[in-house]
Design a protein around this motif. Structure first.
Motif, short mmCIF file in Angstrom:
data_model
loop_
_atom_site.label_atom_id
_atom_site.label_comp_id
_atom_site.label_asym_id
_atom_site.label_seq_id
_atom_site.Cartn_x
_atom_site.Cartn_y
_atom_site.Cartn_z
N GLU A 11 -13.08 -7.15 26.80
CA GLU A 11 -11.76 -6.63 27.19
C GLU A 11 -11.87 -5.35 28.00
O GLU A 11 -11.02 -5.06 28.84
CB GLU A 11 -10.87 -6.44 25.96
CG GLU A 11 -11.37 -5.49 24.88
CD GLU A 11 -12.16 -6.19 23.79
OE1 GLU A 11 -12.83 -7.20 24.09
OE2 GLU A 11 -12.08 -5.73 22.63
N ALA A 45 -12.61 -6.31 31.51
CA ALA A 45 -11.38 -6.76 32.17
C ALA A 45 -10.55 -5.56 32.60
O ALA A 45 -10.04 -5.51 33.73
CB ALA A 45 -10.59 -7.66 31.23
N ALA A 46 -10.43 -4.58 31.71
CA ALA A 46 -9.64 -3.40 32.05
C ALA A 46 -10.28 -2.61 33.19
O ALA A 46 -9.59 -1.95 33.97
CB ALA A 46 -9.47 -2.51 30.82
N ILE A 49 -5.24 -23.03 24.30
CA ILE A 49 -4.92 -22.25 23.09
C ILE A 49 -3.59 -22.74 22.51
O ILE A 49 -2.52 -22.24 22.86
CB ILE A 49 -4.84 -20.74 23.39
CG1 ILE A 49 -6.08 -20.29 24.20
CG2 ILE A 49 -4.74 -19.96 22.09
CD1 ILE A 49 -6.12 -18.81 24.48
N GLY A 52 -0.35 -23.11 20.41
CA GLY A 52 0.46 -22.16 19.64
C GLY A 52 0.71 -20.83 20.34
O GLY A 52 1.55 -20.06 19.91
N VAL A 53 -0.05 -20.53 21.40
CA VAL A 53 0.19 -19.29 22.13
C VAL A 53 0.84 -19.64 23.47
O VAL A 53 0.23 -20.32 24.29
CB VAL A 53 -1.12 -18.50 22.36
CG1 VAL A 53 -0.85 -17.24 23.17
CG2 VAL A 53 -1.76 -18.15 21.03
N PHE A 105 0.95 -14.95 26.45
CA PHE A 105 -0.45 -14.69 26.77
C PHE A 105 -0.56 -13.77 27.99
O PHE A 105 -1.24 -12.74 27.95
CB PHE A 105 -1.15 -16.03 27.01
CG PHE A 105 -2.47 -15.96 27.71
CD1 PHE A 105 -3.53 -15.23 27.18
CD2 PHE A 105 -2.67 -16.63 28.91
CE1 PHE A 105 -4.75 -15.18 27.83
CE2 PHE A 105 -3.89 -16.58 29.56
CZ PHE A 105 -4.93 -15.85 29.02
N THR A 151 0.85 -10.26 27.20
CA THR A 151 -0.06 -9.52 26.32
C THR A 151 -1.25 -9.00 27.11
O THR A 151 -1.66 -7.85 26.96
CB THR A 151 -0.55 -10.44 25.17
OG1 THR A 151 0.58 -11.01 24.54
CG2 THR A 151 -1.37 -9.67 24.15
N ALA A 152 -1.79 -9.86 27.98
CA ALA A 152 -2.97 -9.48 28.76
C ALA A 152 -2.64 -8.36 29.75
O ALA A 152 -3.34 -7.35 29.82
CB ALA A 152 -3.51 -10.70 29.50
N ALA A 201 -1.97 -5.15 27.83
CA ALA A 201 -3.18 -4.62 27.19
C ALA A 201 -4.02 -3.89 28.22
O ALA A 201 -4.56 -2.81 27.96
CB ALA A 201 -3.98 -5.74 26.55
N GLN A 202 -4.13 -4.46 29.41
CA GLN A 202 -4.92 -3.81 30.46
C GLN A 202 -4.26 -2.53 30.95
O GLN A 202 -4.93 -1.53 31.20
CB GLN A 202 -5.13 -4.77 31.64
CG GLN A 202 -6.04 -5.91 31.30
CD GLN A 202 -6.71 -6.50 32.53
OE1 GLN A 202 -6.69 -5.93 33.61
NE2 GLN A 202 -7.28 -7.68 32.36
N VAL A 208 -0.86 -22.10 26.23
CA VAL A 208 -1.86 -21.84 27.26
C VAL A 208 -2.75 -23.07 27.51
O VAL A 208 -3.49 -23.50 26.61
CB VAL A 208 -2.76 -20.65 26.85
CG1 VAL A 208 -3.81 -20.39 27.92
CG2 VAL A 208 -1.92 -19.41 26.63
N GLN A 261 -3.20 -15.96 36.57
CA GLN A 261 -3.66 -14.83 35.73
C GLN A 261 -4.31 -13.77 36.61
O GLN A 261 -4.11 -12.57 36.44
CB GLN A 261 -4.65 -15.32 34.68
CG GLN A 261 -4.02 -16.21 33.63
CD GLN A 261 -5.07 -16.98 32.84
OE1 GLN A 261 -6.14 -16.48 32.55
NE2 GLN A 261 -4.76 -18.22 32.51
N LEU A 276 -3.10 -9.95 36.94
CA LEU A 276 -3.95 -8.88 36.42
C LEU A 276 -4.49 -7.98 37.53
O LEU A 276 -4.97 -6.87 37.26
CB LEU A 276 -5.11 -9.47 35.61
CG LEU A 276 -4.66 -10.21 34.33
CD1 LEU A 276 -5.80 -11.00 33.72
CD2 LEU A 276 -4.10 -9.24 33.31
#
Lengths: 251, 423
Positions: A75, A78-79, A92, A94-95, A100, A103-104, A107-108, A144, A160, A164
């Protein structure tokens, strides 16, 4: 931008050496391609850069803007601006895709000390970017990659990437499993992201993807090393003559 | 000492602390339950359905625990709220028990409840064969309070039973009876911890074309010791759905015994469980009997277990002779977050009809490392990524809740509690 020096990697569980001294330097805004036969270590290189478990770096380094990548958590890489478009994007259940993505992105932003995007702002941006990649609202709502076709999964990877805004993008066999139209769409998505501050490493078996994403530099990888580097013509040479001639030339 | 004697001695010790069964309209049912209990004694680990869960916590004479202070689960929902504190109905904290199409009465009341006479202890008795359930018989014999709900129409809002526990030694026995008349529909909510130790029974009679929805949250108190039984009788074209979210607790045994006797009905039991720590044991024991044609039953359970927590699932589908076109399905899954956690599953199918579709499955596994890496590679920190994957796994069962507002409420609790689990 990305600088790999003398990278040696072996599998953690078996004593198998995969990368045997890879050197690679990619400048800002450049697009490099790595071609090579099956088992040459191309995908391993992408996984090691992204930080997947199961590999042991025995020697060498990989830096992104002079920061050592190999010591960071995935992670953190990625950041720092690294992005890997997976050869096999992961499902994935359920997500939700939208959850997703948000969140990504946030988070970054948080990791970089930037303010998080509000739900409204996020939605606006994601819809706009999804539209150019022909990703409909339904695909954004679904879990996802679950039930996505091969083409949809790859377009989702590019979405994505677009959200990002990484500075170093690695595309691992992004053309695999795509028909011509899907490949064009994905390539257009990538090309739209090309800029002076963003570099690409395109890993592929075939020259055809490079018709759409034009590289500045082409590398040939074999048996864990880069054995030849050249201009876009090198890709054409492979297309016409296969890898055999090149490999013979080295050994 | 012979096993039978051990069970009898345990029963004698247990009964010493309880007051004599009440007289009145429940007297006959209580007397019969007392007789059954005397014949059976209390369960021990040697009983077939108590192999995985030690009943000692539920059967020993003394109770000790810590008082709990749980945030209520369904506070934001518009419902008729009935509050029980340490097993005693608290009228001042409760709403006026008035709801159109619904009769709401107290078991502790003196008046003869004629409609409940044919139900109190009756469904429990039916559900205690062929498998003995002495703790349910104990409940029928000694329950002091409970709600009697008769539904004659479409209930405009749910009835919400809210349990609060203030005493560290309350030993609570509650017995609720719900009767849905033809075409009626109601949602029953339950939340909180009834007592330091509790034993609750819910008997539900679902008539033709009626629909019963039950959503329950248990937790996240660490000390909970409780056993719950749901006994349901389901007529034709009817629907029964029960969902439970459980977090924390030392021993929580949730039994559901459903008998479908009418054609074309649907019965679902589902649960989501979060368990943390060596002292955690949660047990779902389900018995669904199909005695009629073209009915559907589902048992869907998902449990996340860490730090040595134990999850148990014992699920049975019995398809009787003539129950053709039965569609029965059970699936129990667990996510084990470390090597000390364990999940014990015992699925059973017993089928005496030749044209049925029944299946069962059970999985146990660790978190998907590939998915974890994928999330991390997009910049999601490992802990957040794990939490996201755990939530995704658990939330799968929330589809069993039909009402969106209630499902959202349960989802919010699940997220809160997961967050607590993480910390």
């Amino acid at each position: 931008m990305l600088e790999i020096k003398n990278l040696h990697v072996k599998l953690e569980e078996e004593d198998k050496v995969i990368l045997k001294g890879v050197d690679l330097k990619i400048g800002p805004g450049e697009v490099h391609a790595i071609m090579g036969p099956n088992g040459s270590g191309k995908s391993t290189l992408s996984y090691v850069l992204a930080g997947r478990d199961g590999y042991e770096v025995t020697d060498g380094s990989a830096t992104l803007d002079d920061e050592e990548l190999l010591e960071m958590e995935p992670e953190e890489r990625a950041a720092a601006g690294l992005f890997l478009a997976f050869q096999y994007p992961v499902e994935i259940p359920g997500v939700g895709n939208m959850t997703f993505l948000r969140t990504a992105v946030n988070a970054q932003r948080k990791a970089r000390g930037e303010e998080e995007l509000s739900a409204g702002d996020f939605l606006k941006v994601v819809r706009e970017k999804a539209k150019t990649l022909k990703i409909d609202a339904d695909m954004l709502k679904r879990p996802v990659n679950v039930g996505f076709s091969g083409g949809e999964k790859k377009r989702n990877e590019i979405l994505q990437m677009a959200m990002l805004e990484p500075k170093m993008c690695i595309l691992d066999e992004t053309d695999s499993g795509l028909d011509v139209d899907a490949m064009k769409l994905v390539a257009e998505g990538v090309n739209a992201l090309r800029s002076a501050g963003r570099s690409f490493l395109v890993i592929t078996h075939y020259q055809r993807l490079l018709d759409h994403i034009k590289p500045d530099v082409v590398h040939i990888m074999s048996n864990g090393r880069i054995i030849k580097t050249g201009g876009p013509d090198l890709a054409l040479e492979v297309e016409n003559n296969g890898y055999a001639d090149l490999l013979d030339g080295v050994q | 000492m012979a096993l039978a004697q051990v069970k009898q001695d345990a029963l004698t010790a247990r009964l010493q602390g309880l007051s004599a069964p009440a007289k009145g309209w429940t007297a006959a049912a209580r007397a019969s339950a007392s007789d059954r209990l005397a014949a059976q004694g209390l369960p021990t680990r040697r009983d077939e359905y108590w192999r995985y869960s030690d009943p000692a916590q539920l059967t020993k004479p003394e109770v000790s625990g810590a008082a709990t202070d749980l945030a209520p689960s369904f506070a934001a929902l518009d419902a008729v709220k009935l509050v029980f504190t340490d097993g005693v109905f608290d009228a001042s904290a409760s709403d006026d028990p008035a709801l159109a199409g619904v009769e709401l009465l107290s078991l502790a009341g003196q008046a003869d409840i004629h409609w409940a006479q044919g139900l109190y202890g009756q469904l429990e008795t039916r559900g205690s064969s062929p498998v003995e359930r002495p703790l349910a018989a104990l409940n029928t014999a000694y329950a002091t309070e409970g709600v009697l709900i008769r539904v004659t129409g479409q209930a405009a809002k749910p009835v919400s039973l809210i349990y609060t526990q203030k005493s560290a030694s309350s030993d609570v026995i509650l017995h609720h009876v719900v009767k849905l008349e033809e075409g009626a529909e109601i949602t029953l909510l339950e939340s909180g911890t009834p007592g330091a130790r509790f034993n609750t029974v819910l008997e539900v009679d679902v008539a033709s074309n009626a629909r019963f929805h039950h959503i329950r949250t248990q937790g996240p108190d660490a000390d909970r010791r409780g056993v719950t039984h749901i006994f349901a009788h389901i007529a034709d074209n009817a629907l029964f759905k029960s969902f439970t979210l459980t977090a924390g607790g030392r021993l929580t045994r949730n039994e559901a015994i459903l008998e479908i006797t009418g054609d074309d009905s649907v019965a679902h039991v589902a649960g989501t469980v979060l368990g943390d720590g060596k002292d955690f044991l949660q047990d779902d024991t389900i018995f669904i009997t199909h005695a009629s044609e073209r009915c559907e039953s589902r048992q869907v359970f998902r449990k996340v277990l860490k730090n040595g927590a134990t999850g148990v699932f014992q699920g049975k589908i019995l398809v009787k002779q003539g129950a053709q076109k039965t569609d029965g399905y059970q699936m129990s899954q667990s996510l084990l977050l470390d090597e000390d956690a364990q999940f014990l599953a015992k699925p059973e199918l017993e089928i005496y009809a030749d044209d049925v579709k029944c299946s069962h499955g059970s999985t146990s596994g660790a978190i998907d490392e590939t998915a974890l890496f994928y999330l991390q590679s997009r910049g999601v920190p490992k802990r957040t990524a794990q939490a996201l994957l755990v939530l995704a796994f658990l939330a799968g069962t929330l589809e069993e809740i039909e009402d969106e507002a209630i499902a959202a409420e349960v989802h919010a609790r699940l997220e809160d509690w997961l967050h607590g689990l993480d910390g």
